[in-house]
Design a protein around this motif. Structure first.
Motif, PDB file in Angstrom:
ATOM      1  N   SER A 158       0.961  -1.183   0.157  1.00  0.00           N
ATOM      2  CA  SER A 158       0.090   0.097   0.128  1.00  0.00           C
ATOM      3  C   SER A 158       1.095   1.259   0.090  1.00  0.00           C
ATOM      4  CB  SER A 158      -1.042  -0.162   1.012  1.00  0.00           C
ATOM      5  OG  SER A 158      -1.569   1.078   1.386  1.00  0.00           O
ATOM      6  N   VAL A 159       1.672   1.137   0.928  1.00  0.00           N
ATOM      7  CA  VAL A 159       2.748   2.505   0.870  1.00  0.00           C
ATOM      8  C   VAL A 159       3.785   2.758  -0.027  1.00  0.00           C
ATOM      9  CG1 VAL A 159       4.902   3.494   1.846  1.00  0.00           C
ATOM     10  CG2 VAL A 159       3.125   2.245   3.325  1.00  0.00           C
ATOM     11  N   VAL A 176       4.936   5.440  -5.722  1.00  0.00           N
ATOM     12  CA  VAL A 176       5.000   5.168  -7.031  1.00  0.00           C
ATOM     13  C   VAL A 176       3.895   6.163  -7.719  1.00  0.00           C
ATOM     14  CG1 VAL A 176       4.492   3.814  -9.103  1.00  0.00           C
ATOM     15  CG2 VAL A 176       5.828   2.806  -7.044  1.00  0.00           C
ATOM     16  N   ALA A 177       2.777   6.419  -7.205  1.00  0.00           N
ATOM     17  CA  ALA A 177       1.673   7.173  -7.712  1.00  0.00           C
ATOM     18  C   ALA A 177       2.203   8.759  -7.473  1.00  0.00           C
ATOM     19  CB  ALA A 177       0.357   6.963  -7.139  1.00  0.00           C
ATOM     20  N   LYS A 178       2.914   8.881  -6.583  1.00  0.00           N
ATOM     21  CA  LYS A 178       3.445  10.319  -6.676  1.00  0.00           C
ATOM     22  C   LYS A 178       4.705  10.560  -7.240  1.00  0.00           C
ATOM     23  CE  LYS A 178       1.861  10.962  -1.867  1.00  0.00           C
ATOM     24  NZ  LYS A 178       1.953  10.914  -0.262  1.00  0.00           N
ATOM     25  N   GLY A 179       5.192   9.652  -8.210  1.00  0.00           N
ATOM     26  CA  GLY A 179       6.327   9.763  -8.868  1.00  0.00           C
ATOM     27  C   GLY A 179       7.646   9.250  -8.471  1.00  0.00           C
ATOM     28  N   GLU A 180       7.789   8.517  -7.439  1.00  0.00           N
ATOM     29  CA  GLU A 180       8.764   8.134  -7.139  1.00  0.00           C
ATOM     30  C   GLU A 180       9.129   6.706  -7.813  1.00  0.00           C
ATOM     31  OE1 GLU A 180      11.147   8.417  -4.472  1.00  0.00           O
ATOM     32  OE2 GLU A 180      10.284   9.899  -3.355  1.00  0.00           O
ATOM     33  N   GLY A 218      13.243   2.458  -5.550  1.00  0.00           N
ATOM     34  CA  GLY A 218      13.542   3.628  -4.410  1.00  0.00           C
ATOM     35  C   GLY A 218      12.415   3.805  -3.495  1.00  0.00           C
ATOM     36  N   ALA A 219      11.125   3.474  -4.172  1.00  0.00           N
ATOM     37  CA  ALA A 219       9.828   3.762  -3.399  1.00  0.00           C
ATOM     38  C   ALA A 219       9.579   2.477  -2.750  1.00  0.00           C
ATOM     39  CB  ALA A 219       8.573   3.746  -4.464  1.00  0.00           C
ATOM     40  N   GLU A 225       9.619   2.333   6.133  1.00  0.00           N
ATOM     41  CA  GLU A 225       8.257   2.946   7.036  1.00  0.00           C
ATOM     42  C   GLU A 225       7.619   1.884   7.732  1.00  0.00           C
ATOM     43  OE1 GLU A 225       4.348   5.234   5.552  1.00  0.00           O
ATOM     44  OE2 GLU A 225       6.416   5.875   4.623  1.00  0.00           O
ATOM     45  N   VAL A 226       7.385   0.809   6.967  1.00  0.00           N
ATOM     46  CA  VAL A 226       6.491  -0.246   7.601  1.00  0.00           C
ATOM     47  C   VAL A 226       7.144  -0.865   8.795  1.00  0.00           C
ATOM     48  CG1 VAL A 226       5.422  -2.632   7.098  1.00  0.00           C
ATOM     49  CG2 VAL A 226       5.024  -0.573   5.416  1.00  0.00           C
TER      50      VAL A 226
END
Length: 453
Positions: A313-314, A319-323, A327-328, A335-336
């Motif tokens: 999910s993260v 990726v949707a934000k351009g990462e 790297g994403a 983070e998780v």
């Protein structure tokens, strides 16, 4: 037939004795012979009794034998102090700071020996603001030791010499009736140790016995007390659940009693998503099957499964934000895991294995050039592949991807060259395949993936 008849006759004629506040259940009634006790446990009880001490097999081993189950281990309780136990057995060592125990070795078998502990009086007890006991390590006698145990089924003392069971809290009858009942006032006992709520769920699911209604009633109102339990103890109890051999039933019972919230990050949210729930249940079912077959399992693999959809999910959000995808994925994993360790202290030694399994999932899509060959050389390829099969079986990814890798890893070099995609191609070529023994989509998880550590 004659043996069964004689057994019924002896049981009818057998009488329960009373010794102080204990009921003494004779062998003729309970039917658990000395021969079912492990070699090491018999040596320990025999040795301590010969030295003039009391000594009994206690807890889960007695309970399991009464339920016709094979105990995982045999613990011993005695009135001898740790130093006295160590003097009786040469191959032994004292462990622990908060409460000292003795480990006695007989070949590969290790028997844990504990001195009887007493029940701390509520007024004198050291507790935190929520009532959790901070100190519970005073030596006591056998009756006091029984009173401080959690459930009646765990407060039974078996003497291998006389083959009698000492019962202070009707645990024998509860066990025979298939009931798990807490000793004392549930509200007080759960406040003393909130982990008992999780233990109640685990034992009832693992043993297939009912949770006493009075024992279950306060759990809903007291579940917030689990927030105050040290991370290491929570991890220990969660692992016991996941590796109990009845993890599916445990998770279902946790959900039923709304105790799953917070044990793993957003597990409750994941379990409400059809794809996430199917994936997790398949992973747990696979683990239960491996344990039933006495195969090894990997906690790291299991945690990777439980946390995967949160990582996914993260990752999708980044990726949707351009990462960039790779790297994403690294950001999502860190983070998780960081979020998880605030609640459940998963050991760092599992991090590398979990990350390797997760990172491999993107590489399975790369089926051109030398990339598939390099992936096959990865030490934990089997773990990553088994993880991929779970994703296929839960319809997260196309089943053809799992079938491709299933064939590629065992194919001849000529066949592998035929299977490789052209560089830059995103769709696999259609091909003829030999019939498989397993139905398409069925996870073939009996190999070595869960052995990876």
């Amino acid at each position: 037939m004659i043996k069964k008849f004689l057994k019924r006759v002896f049981r009818r004629s057998a009488k329960v004795k009373t010794l102080g506040n204990a009921q003494v259940i004779p062998f003729a009634l309970h039917g658990v012979p000395r021969e079912q006790i492990s070699y090491g446990a018999k040596r320990v009880t025999d040795g301590l009794q010969a030295a003039g001490f009391k000594a009994f097999v206690v807890g889960g081993a007695v309970r399991d034998l009464l339920l016709d189950k094979i105990p995982k281990d045999f613990d011993v309780a005695t009135d001898a102090t740790p130093e006295e136990v160590k003097r009786v057995f040469r191959r032994s060592r004292i462990i622990g700071r908060r409460f000292r125990l003795v480990h006695v070795m007989f070949g590969e078998e290790l028997v844990e020996v504990a001195t009887f502990r007493c029940m701390i009086d509520t007024e004198d007890a050291q507790t935190d603001a929520h009532g959790r006991l901070l100190r519970d390590n005073e030596f006591g006698d056998q009756e006091q030791d029984a009173a401080r145990r959690d459930f009646t089924a765990n407060a039974l003392f078996y003497d291998p010499t006389t083959q009698e069971i000492y019962d202070y809290h009707q645990g024998y009858q509860d066990t025979r009736n298939g009931v798990l009942r807490i000793i004392g006032d549930p509200l007080v006992r759960y406040r003393e140790d909130p982990v008992r709520m999780l233990r109640a769920v685990r034992l009832s699911a693992k043993l297939g016995i009912a949770l006493d209604p009075v024992t279950a009633a306060p759990i809903a109102q007291l579940k917030s007390l689990l927030d105050n339990v040290p991370e290491a103890r929570m991890l220990d109890e969660v692992l016991k659940m996941l590796l109990s051999g009845r993890s599916v039933e445990c998770i279902q019972q946790l959900r039923k009693m709304e105790l799953h919230h917070g044990l793993l990050p957003l597990l409750d949210v994941i379990m409400e998503q059809p794809m996430g729930e199917k994936f997790i249940m398949l992973a747990l079912k696979n683990t239960d099957e491996r344990l039933s077959q006495e195969k090894s399992v990997s906690p790291a693999f299991l945690f990777a499964c439980l946390l995967w959809h949160e990582v996914l999910s993260v990752w999708n959000g980044l990726v949707a934000k351009g990462e960039r995808p790779l790297g994403a994925m690294h950001i999502a994993m860190d983070e998780v895991l960081a979020r998880q360790k605030k609640k459940l202290a998963i050991p760092h030694r599992h991090d590398a294995v979990m990350k390797e399994i997760w990172l491999m999932q993107q590489r399975f899509d790369q089926r051109a050039g030398q990339r598939p060959y390099r992936l096959l050389e990865q030490p934990r390829f089997r773990a990553g592949f088994d993880f991929l099969l779970l994703r296929c079986a839960s319809n997260e990814v196309d089943n053809d991807l799992g079938l491709w890798w299933d064939e590629f890893q065992d194919a001849s070099e000529a066949r592998r060259q035929e299977m490789l995609q052209p560089e830059g191609a995103g769709v696999a070529k259609k091909r003829r395949r030999k019939p498989r023994k397993k139905p398409a989509g069925e996870p073939a998880l009996a190999a070595s993936g869960q052995d990876a550590e």
